[in-house]
Write an enzyme that holds these catalytic residues in place. Structure first.
Site, short mmCIF file in Angstrom:
data_model
loop_
_atom_site.label_atom_id
_atom_site.label_comp_id
_atom_site.label_asym_id
_atom_site.label_seq_id
_atom_site.Cartn_x
_atom_site.Cartn_y
_atom_site.Cartn_z
N TYR A 198 10.20 -35.12 -61.31
CA TYR A 198 9.43 -34.19 -60.49
C TYR A 198 10.08 -34.02 -59.12
O TYR A 198 10.25 -32.90 -58.64
CB TYR A 198 8.00 -34.72 -60.35
N SER A 244 6.60 -29.21 -53.13
CA SER A 244 5.84 -30.45 -52.98
C SER A 244 6.46 -31.31 -51.90
O SER A 244 7.65 -31.15 -51.56
CB SER A 244 5.85 -31.22 -54.31
N LYS A 276 11.72 -30.53 -57.49
CA LYS A 276 11.24 -29.95 -56.24
C LYS A 276 12.33 -29.92 -55.17
O LYS A 276 12.40 -28.99 -54.37
CB LYS A 276 10.00 -30.68 -55.75
#
Length: 266
Positions: free
Chosen positions: A150, A137, A154
């Site tokens: 998150y 991402s 990533k």
């Protein structure tokens, strides 16, 4: 390139993973995919009955599930040419309000799921001089507010794959990480809130995002060209560029995008 290749995709029952699975099948590949929702996997099979598709219900946060899935795919198709670590989950909550279980769940799925599946598939991929892909991402290049866990997961995926790529540089295996910008999928609806429960809605305008099908086409093209990295969408590329060369400005712009009157709105 994909004719008769064995492609394993995690999280193939929805979003980018489903689009990848269907695109690969149309290109002549044999596809194995997994997901946690058995009904969605059955729907995928029913929609693609004419193609060589193998599915299994599995939770990539569990090492044993990953081992069973990868071994079953190898037994079914004889080996693995391409592994796409796509399964992932997001979150939306300020860190000060967030139960640590939210961050742990996100890390277990996004990072450890990638590690587990790659570990069990690695010997077969090396033998076939294949490809390992991590669907990461923009959050792996730029920390995003409300997505601290998150972003951490990533960043971990990107760094781990970069290390693995360097280790495998002379084996004929290509390791690549893909960083989509905002893409239409169920990821924001399934994103965990501060209590580690799915938030059930998207705070973003989904209609203005790149479609999962377009994202999948870009990924297939990058795999064929054996690229190192792929950053998608103009907004995503601008964010990576600004964060690299003008990080203080990026801080302010990202803050402005996600907050309104001091409240997290996206």
């Amino acid at each position: 390139m994909f004719k008769n290749k064995v492609v394993v995709i995690t999280g193939g029952s929805d979003g980018i993973g489903k689009a990848l699975a269907e695109a690969m099948l149309k290109e002549g590949a044999k596809v194995a995919t997994c997901g946690r929702n058995q009904q969605k996997l059955e729907n995928l099979v029913n929609e693609n009955q004419a193609f060589p598709l193998f599915t299994m219900t599995a939770d990539v946060s569990k090492e044993e599930d990953c081992k069973k899935f990868i071994n079953a795919a190898i037994e079914k198709f004889g080996g693995i040419d391409i592994l796409v670590n796509n399964a992932g989950i997001s979150m939306r909550a300020l860190f000060k309000d967030t139960d640590l279980a939210t961050l742990k769940n996100v890390m277990d799925i996004n990072f450890w799921g990638t590690v587990y599946c790659t570990k069990f598939a690695l010997n077969s991929i090396i033998e076939r001089k294949g490809t390992i892909v991590g669907v990461s991402s923009i959050a792996g290049y730029r920390g995003l507010p409300g997505r601290s866990g998150y972003s951490a997961s990533k960043y971990a995926v990107n760094g781990w794959l970069e290390a693995l790529r360097t280790e495998l540089l002379e084996t004929g295996v290509n390791v690549m990480w893909v960083c989509p910008g905002f893409t239409t999928s169920n990821i924001r609806n399934a994103a965990l809130n501060k209590d580690a429960k799915p938030q059930g809605e998207s705070p973003m305008d989904e209609e203005k995002m790149m479609s999962a099908e377009e994202c999948a086409r870009h990924i297939l093209n990058a795999i064929e060209k054996r690229k190192r990295t792929l950053v998608l969408t103009l907004n995503g590329k601008q964010t990576v560029f600004l964060n690299k060369f003008f990080p203080a400005l990026a801080d302010k712009m990202v803050r402005k995008f996600f907050f309104k009157n001091g409240e997290l709105v996206k």
